[in-house]
Design an enzyme around this catalytic site. Structure first.
Site, short mmCIF file in Angstrom:
data_model
loop_
_atom_site.label_atom_id
_atom_site.label_comp_id
_atom_site.label_asym_id
_atom_site.label_seq_id
_atom_site.Cartn_x
_atom_site.Cartn_y
_atom_site.Cartn_z
N PRO A 234 0.86 -1.19 0.00
CA PRO A 234 0.00 0.00 0.00
C PRO A 234 0.89 1.24 0.00
O PRO A 234 1.27 1.76 1.05
CB PRO A 234 -0.78 -0.13 1.31
CG PRO A 234 0.14 -0.90 2.20
CD PRO A 234 0.94 -1.81 1.33
N ASP B 294 6.25 2.56 1.51
CA ASP B 294 5.34 1.51 1.97
C ASP B 294 4.66 1.98 3.25
O ASP B 294 5.31 2.11 4.30
CB ASP B 294 6.13 0.22 2.21
CG ASP B 294 5.24 -0.98 2.51
OD1 ASP B 294 4.09 -0.77 2.92
OD2 ASP B 294 5.72 -2.11 2.35
N HIS B 295 3.35 2.21 3.17
CA HIS B 295 2.63 2.76 4.32
C HIS B 295 2.45 1.73 5.42
O HIS B 295 2.02 2.08 6.54
CB HIS B 295 1.26 3.29 3.88
CG HIS B 295 0.95 4.65 4.44
ND1 HIS B 295 1.18 4.97 5.75
CD2 HIS B 295 0.43 5.77 3.87
CE1 HIS B 295 0.80 6.22 5.98
NE2 HIS B 295 0.35 6.73 4.85
N ARG B 296 2.74 0.46 5.17
CA ARG B 296 2.69 -0.54 6.23
C ARG B 296 3.85 -0.36 7.20
O ARG B 296 3.75 -0.70 8.39
CB ARG B 296 2.76 -1.96 5.66
CG ARG B 296 1.63 -2.37 4.75
CD ARG B 296 1.91 -3.74 4.15
NE ARG B 296 3.16 -3.75 3.41
CZ ARG B 296 3.73 -4.84 2.90
NH1 ARG B 296 3.16 -6.03 3.10
NH2 ARG B 296 4.87 -4.76 2.24
#
Length: 469
Positions: free
Chosen positions: A263, A439-441
């Site tokens: 994401p 990467d928003h994780r």
């Protein structure tokens, strides 16, 4: 002397196949140990394969352009008195001293390859020396021992076979199976000793597709497969068909994997790099041969910012207990390079230890190797963060796709003369755009923006930044 069969060796990084580009020897020719016998193209690099045997070439197993599976025969070598006509067709590849056997266990894992300092000879493959140790040095996530190591599972053809844990599954094969919901524990491997190859997974995918087609009740369930059907919607005849394989195939799989799993979010900013351009001009005027390039200066500022915000240099992996964020002791800086074979990302090992001048040399050498197709699989897969200079193509900015399994990619746009407010006055300045996809994780916008700003500040005030290094 009995015939010796040399199988296509494991070319590294879990690759299970290679395209035969050209033979470097002929049947009937006498060869020596370590003599290059063939040039093959993997999904990552062009590789010269040397022979572990000396003698007379009896059989070349394959034609240029064919795709060869790792572990299958590549060449048969006999004694000096043997001829191609006298080849013993029953000769089988044996585990003989000096032969390169297929890696018997390859599991998906994360590693940062280290420089070889164990006295390896470097004579086996380009970038792969003969190992002085049996240890591979691979770092894997810890796995629990299975409570049912031996089970009976149905194979794809409906029969029951007694199996153990899946054998020799490369990360690419494992990912392909996961994407199509294929249970690899139920596959019968066609490779050596039951190794599960990409072809086995692909066959299972095709079988599932065929079954779905047969059970469909509407005509629309069948996709057009003939040339005529393809021509119909556009009204144009097909002029050429190009198989998607080799580097193009690897890039496609990598991009799909990134978009499917990550994401990603993007942040960008414009910045005044007039001082940076002027600094580089002064250094070049002083000594053109040792002056660092603009890209090398940006790379140096990037590694400094990565050490301040190490999460941008990490990656996320799956374990039995969930997911983990893995941090590295060092930075392998990847550089996106456009080549005739497609986009590749060779990486400079421990870039944080190099000065801007040293980075200039490394960047020039690595990009030249990439364009010549001579980068090793290790050089093309060891990156922990990617720097993409798309400004050389005349592009201001781009929301680049992250080079999975990395966490982020930093892009640099073209430098242009633009009106810019300086001390309340409009002036013509050198302006560029930085773009960061992350990467928003793994990280949030605050940290990503702080990293991006750190790089930008250094580029806008390079003399002050270099004084602190």
């Amino acid at each position: 002397m009995s015939a010796q069969v040399f199988n296509l060796p494991d070319l590294g990084e879990g690759l299970t196949e290679a395209d035969l580009v050209t033979w470097l020897v002929q049947e009937g020719q006498t060869i020596v140990v370590d003599q290059p016998i063939a040039e093959v193209e993997t999904a990552k690099a062009l590789v010269e394969v040397p022979s572990p045997y000396e003698g007379t070439v009896l059989t070349l197993h394959g034609k240029p352009g064919e795709t060869l599976q790792v572990g299958n025969p590549l060449i048969t070598v006999g004694g000096p008195s043997d001829t191609p006509q006298s080849t013993d067709q029953s000769a089988q590849p044996a585990d003989q001293p000096g032969a390169l056997s297929y890696r018997e266990e390859e599991q998906a894992g994360i590693e940062v390859p280290q420089d070889t300092t164990d006295g390896s000879s470097g004579s086996v493959l380009i970038g792969y020396g003969t190992s002085a140790s049996a240890s591979s040095g691979r770092t894997r996530a810890r796995k629990r021992a299975s409570s049912t190591p031996n089970t009976t599972a149905p194979s794809p053809n409906g029969t029951s076979t007694k199996t153990t844990a899946p054998r020799v599954i490369s990360p690419l094969v494992r990912q392909l199976a996961k994407q199509h919901d294929i249970d690899i524990s139920q596959l019968a491997g066609s490779g050596p000793h039951g190794v599960i190859l990409r072809a086995d997974v692909q066959a299972a995918i095709e079988q599932l597709s065929s079954t779905a087609t047969q059970t469909a009740t509407t005509p629309s369930a069948k996709a057009p497969a003939t040339t005529e059907a393809l021509e119909a919607p556009s009204g144009l005849s097909i002029s050429e068909r190009i198989p998607v394989k080799g580097m193009r195939k690897m890039v496609a799989e990598q991009m799909v994997r990134s978009r499917r799993q990550i994401p990603e979010a993007t942040a960008w900013l414009d910045l005044d790099v007039t001082e940076l351009v002027n600094l580089r001009a002064r250094l070049k005027a002083e000594n053109p041969e040792t002056a660092p390039s603009l890209l090398a200066l940006i790379a140096r500022f990037t590694t400094t910012a990565l050490r301040r915000y190490p999460v941008m240099n990490s990656r996320i992996i799956e374990t039995d207990d969930g997911e983990e964020i893995v941090y590295f002791d060092g930075i392998n800086l990847g550089l996106a390079a456009q080549t005739d074979r497609g986009l590749v990302v060779p990486a400079i090992a421990h870039a944080e230890q190099l000065s801007a001048r040293e980075l200039t040399i490394e960047i020039n050498d690595l990009v030249a190797k990439a364009r010549d197709g001579q980068c090793t699989p290790i050089e093309l897969s060891r990156g922990t963060f990617t720097l993409n200079n798309y400004g050389v193509f005349g592009t201001d900015g781009a929301a680049a796709i992250i080079n999975a399994p990395e966490v982020a990619i930093l892009g640099v746009g073209r430098i242009m003369d633009r009106p810019w407010v300086v001390d309340g006055e409009i002036m013509v300045r050198k302006v560029t755009e930085l773009t960061l996809s992350f990467d928003h994780r793994v990280t949030d916008g605050g940290t990503a923006s702080a990293f991006l700003t750190a790089v930008a500040d250094a580029m806008q005030q390079p003399v002050s930044a270099l004084a602190d290094l």
